[in-house]
Design a protein around this motif. Sequence first.
Motif, mmCIF file in Angstrom:
data_model
loop_
_atom_site.group_PDB
_atom_site.id
_atom_site.type_symbol
_atom_site.label_atom_id
_atom_site.label_comp_id
_atom_site.label_asym_id
_atom_site.label_seq_id
_atom_site.Cartn_x
_atom_site.Cartn_y
_atom_site.Cartn_z
ATOM 1 N N THR A 231 -47.983 -12.704 -40.824
ATOM 2 C CA THR A 231 -48.793 -11.742 -40.031
ATOM 3 C C THR A 231 -48.220 -12.176 -37.947
ATOM 4 O O THR A 231 -48.359 -13.547 -37.688
ATOM 5 C CB THR A 231 -50.096 -11.577 -39.523
ATOM 6 O OG1 THR A 231 -51.321 -12.931 -39.221
ATOM 7 C CG2 THR A 231 -50.749 -11.977 -41.185
ATOM 8 N N PHE A 232 -48.937 -11.160 -37.786
ATOM 9 C CA PHE A 232 -48.003 -10.932 -35.886
ATOM 10 C C PHE A 232 -49.300 -10.622 -35.144
ATOM 11 O O PHE A 232 -49.412 -9.146 -35.192
ATOM 12 C CB PHE A 232 -46.434 -10.168 -35.572
ATOM 13 C CG PHE A 232 -45.813 -11.459 -36.167
ATOM 14 C CD1 PHE A 232 -44.656 -12.427 -35.432
ATOM 15 C CD2 PHE A 232 -44.761 -10.730 -37.484
ATOM 16 C CE1 PHE A 232 -43.417 -13.267 -36.793
ATOM 17 C CE2 PHE A 232 -43.761 -11.442 -37.906
ATOM 18 C CZ PHE A 232 -43.456 -12.285 -37.866
ATOM 19 N N ASP A 233 -49.544 -10.644 -33.903
ATOM 20 C CA ASP A 233 -50.420 -9.870 -32.939
ATOM 21 C C ASP A 233 -49.360 -9.083 -32.576
ATOM 22 O O ASP A 233 -50.183 -7.903 -31.950
ATOM 23 C CB ASP A 233 -51.135 -10.717 -32.435
ATOM 24 C CG ASP A 233 -51.267 -11.824 -31.428
ATOM 25 O OD1 ASP A 233 -49.521 -11.735 -31.711
ATOM 26 O OD2 ASP A 233 -50.956 -12.726 -31.166
ATOM 27 N N GLY B 2 -47.487 -17.134 -30.111
ATOM 28 C CA GLY B 2 -46.000 -16.954 -29.173
ATOM 29 C C GLY B 2 -45.144 -17.963 -28.984
ATOM 30 O O GLY B 2 -44.012 -18.001 -29.191
ATOM 31 N N HIS B 3 -46.248 -19.136 -29.913
ATOM 32 C CA HIS B 3 -45.000 -20.326 -29.770
ATOM 33 C C HIS B 3 -44.267 -19.948 -30.835
ATOM 34 O O HIS B 3 -43.063 -21.062 -31.329
ATOM 35 C CB HIS B 3 -46.336 -21.303 -29.976
ATOM 36 C CG HIS B 3 -47.000 -22.049 -31.437
ATOM 37 N ND1 HIS B 3 -48.042 -21.397 -31.602
ATOM 38 C CD2 HIS B 3 -46.562 -22.672 -32.107
ATOM 39 C CE1 HIS B 3 -48.604 -21.830 -32.857
ATOM 40 N NE2 HIS B 3 -47.582 -22.591 -33.773
ATOM 41 N N GLU B 4 -44.130 -19.587 -31.574
ATOM 42 C CA GLU B 4 -43.051 -19.577 -33.196
ATOM 43 C C GLU B 4 -42.108 -19.287 -32.304
ATOM 44 O O GLU B 4 -41.037 -19.276 -33.502
ATOM 45 C CB GLU B 4 -43.224 -19.037 -34.450
ATOM 46 C CG GLU B 4 -44.557 -19.476 -35.069
ATOM 47 C CD GLU B 4 -45.986 -19.518 -34.695
ATOM 48 O OE1 GLU B 4 -46.958 -20.023 -35.509
ATOM 49 O OE2 GLU B 4 -46.446 -18.562 -33.521
ATOM 50 N N VAL B 5 -42.269 -18.874 -31.165
ATOM 51 C CA VAL B 5 -40.921 -18.403 -30.616
ATOM 52 C C VAL B 5 -40.072 -19.117 -30.540
ATOM 53 O O VAL B 5 -38.389 -18.678 -30.814
ATOM 54 C CB VAL B 5 -41.396 -16.936 -29.031
ATOM 55 C CG1 VAL B 5 -40.075 -16.880 -27.772
ATOM 56 C CG2 VAL B 5 -41.911 -15.992 -29.367
ATOM 57 N N TRP B 6 -39.610 -20.482 -29.563
ATOM 58 C CA TRP B 6 -39.279 -21.085 -29.929
ATOM 59 C C TRP B 6 -38.704 -21.599 -30.624
ATOM 60 O O TRP B 6 -37.750 -22.443 -30.990
ATOM 61 C CB TRP B 6 -39.528 -22.313 -28.145
ATOM 62 C CG TRP B 6 -40.599 -23.099 -28.888
ATOM 63 C CD1 TRP B 6 -42.547 -22.818 -28.864
ATOM 64 C CD2 TRP B 6 -40.460 -24.368 -29.559
ATOM 65 N NE1 TRP B 6 -43.296 -24.234 -29.374
ATOM 66 C CE2 TRP B 6 -41.295 -24.832 -30.620
ATOM 67 C CE3 TRP B 6 -38.880 -24.667 -30.712
ATOM 68 C CZ2 TRP B 6 -42.044 -25.860 -30.714
ATOM 69 C CZ3 TRP B 6 -39.607 -25.909 -30.715
ATOM 70 C CH2 TRP B 6 -40.802 -26.880 -30.924
ATOM 71 N N TRP B 7 -39.633 -21.981 -32.084
ATOM 72 C CA TRP B 7 -39.056 -22.195 -32.799
ATOM 73 C C TRP B 7 -38.274 -21.415 -33.689
ATOM 74 O O TRP B 7 -37.456 -21.989 -34.360
ATOM 75 C CB TRP B 7 -40.399 -22.178 -33.618
ATOM 76 C CG TRP B 7 -41.382 -23.437 -34.204
ATOM 77 C CD1 TRP B 7 -42.263 -23.537 -33.146
ATOM 78 C CD2 TRP B 7 -41.570 -24.473 -35.098
ATOM 79 N NE1 TRP B 7 -42.679 -25.049 -33.526
ATOM 80 C CE2 TRP B 7 -42.310 -24.694 -34.969
ATOM 81 C CE3 TRP B 7 -40.956 -24.122 -36.661
ATOM 82 C CZ2 TRP B 7 -42.965 -26.022 -35.181
ATOM 83 C CZ3 TRP B 7 -41.475 -25.704 -37.249
ATOM 84 C CH2 TRP B 7 -42.117 -25.625 -37.160
ATOM 85 N N THR C 264 -44.071 -9.011 -43.346
ATOM 86 C CA THR C 264 -44.363 -9.422 -42.275
ATOM 87 C C THR C 264 -45.259 -8.429 -41.946
ATOM 88 O O THR C 264 -45.315 -6.852 -41.889
ATOM 89 C CB THR C 264 -43.141 -9.168 -40.904
ATOM 90 O OG1 THR C 264 -42.694 -8.597 -40.987
ATOM 91 C CG2 THR C 264 -42.501 -11.066 -41.108
ATOM 92 N N ALA C 265 -46.617 -8.742 -41.363
ATOM 93 C CA ALA C 265 -46.924 -6.810 -41.183
ATOM 94 C C ALA C 265 -47.981 -7.643 -39.662
ATOM 95 O O ALA C 265 -47.970 -8.825 -38.781
ATOM 96 C CB ALA C 265 -48.808 -7.821 -41.690
ATOM 97 N N GLN C 266 -48.360 -6.609 -39.379
ATOM 98 C CA GLN C 266 -49.157 -6.863 -38.309
ATOM 99 C C GLN C 266 -50.644 -7.033 -38.183
ATOM 100 O O GLN C 266 -50.994 -6.626 -38.917
ATOM 101 C CB GLN C 266 -49.266 -5.771 -37.245
ATOM 102 C CG GLN C 266 -49.976 -5.266 -35.926
ATOM 103 C CD GLN C 266 -49.481 -5.125 -34.879
ATOM 104 O OE1 GLN C 266 -49.105 -3.611 -35.212
ATOM 105 N NE2 GLN C 266 -49.217 -4.848 -33.873
#
Length: 387
Positions: free
Chosen positions: A153-155, A127-132, A175-177
């Motif tokens: 990757t993303f969760d 989640g913290h990459e959202v503000w990036w 990108t991958a889950q």
Amino acid sequence: MTAPPAHPRTVVVTNDFPPRSGGIETYVAALLARLDPDRLVVHACAPDGGGPGLREAAEHDARLPFRVVRDPDRTLLPSPALAARVRRTVSAAAAEAVWFPSAAPLGLLGHAVRTAGVRRVVASAHGHEVWWARVPGSRAALRRLGDAVDVVTFDSAVVRRPIATALSLAARARTAQLRPGVDATRFRATERTGWRAPGAPVVLCLSRAVPRKGHGRLLAVWPEVRRRHPGARLLLAGGGPLVPRLRARAAQVPGAEVLGRVPDADLPGLYAAADVFVLPVADRLGGLVTESLGIVLLEAAAAGLPVVAGRAGGTVEAVLDDRTGVLLDARDPAALAAAVVDLLDDPGRAAAMGAAGASWVRRAWDWDVTAQRLAALLSGEPVPRWG
């Protein structure tokens, strides 16, 4: 647990490593426990807490089946000095792959580690990459990061969407889950002892004590819950910077107790003591700070608990609204209090939600499957289509 999946010699570079606690630390520890320890080295930050922290970290690392290199810095940042130290670790391990469990900022070292012979670099966003992705300067850095690694990757899909907009088209296609899992057997309901008093329902909130998690919001509505259920107890568990302030507040709130950090071995018993699990998380700073998913929501479901959670970021993927729990705007005190009271008022509905959650977690959230996927990504297998 299945046999460790095959993967290349891999160095993991991370700030999120036990004995530090938190959702990402849980994610990292669970996946590392399922990889081949003979082909694994972890380059982790120095522990918190000075001398006691060093001793705790040394004892923790000595119990692990793989090697841990502790960096001299308590926070790893992508500097030339850190790049040189990580390259030494990579060279000593003859590593062919590197995994950055938290993409930002350490994924920016992607190009640097290749000079030590690494052929595959995977970075995992939370989640913290959202503000990036939403701030101009860091958005540009996130784009560079995506181009420096082979896979991001993303969760959760909810978190992927804003972050992917910052990536180049080429990186977006890579990108991958890599969703978390839960050891459903470990969290299966056990005998209710320890934190439970006879005849007193227990509401549990377990999370790192930081503002967005909402411990304070739950304390604020607890008097209303107690008005309807006078004997109810509220347990707030988890370490973090807000623990002292929460303890001071809880001393003025009847039936509320702040446990602070609870050892990992005691967590199944803590979940088993509860009747309802609540995580009143909410986005902060206009959505710049959000929840990636919420592993504790899945653990609570695995333990057979109905879940009340704030609708924020990836929580919509960790809670099936009105089936395994209740999603709401946690900033609405009346809605938060009502959701908790309603579940305590109706044990049959609460039990049905808990049973549905336990069944769903067993079917859909498996660490072994995730570890197999991570090993495949580290091995260079084609990145599967998102979703």
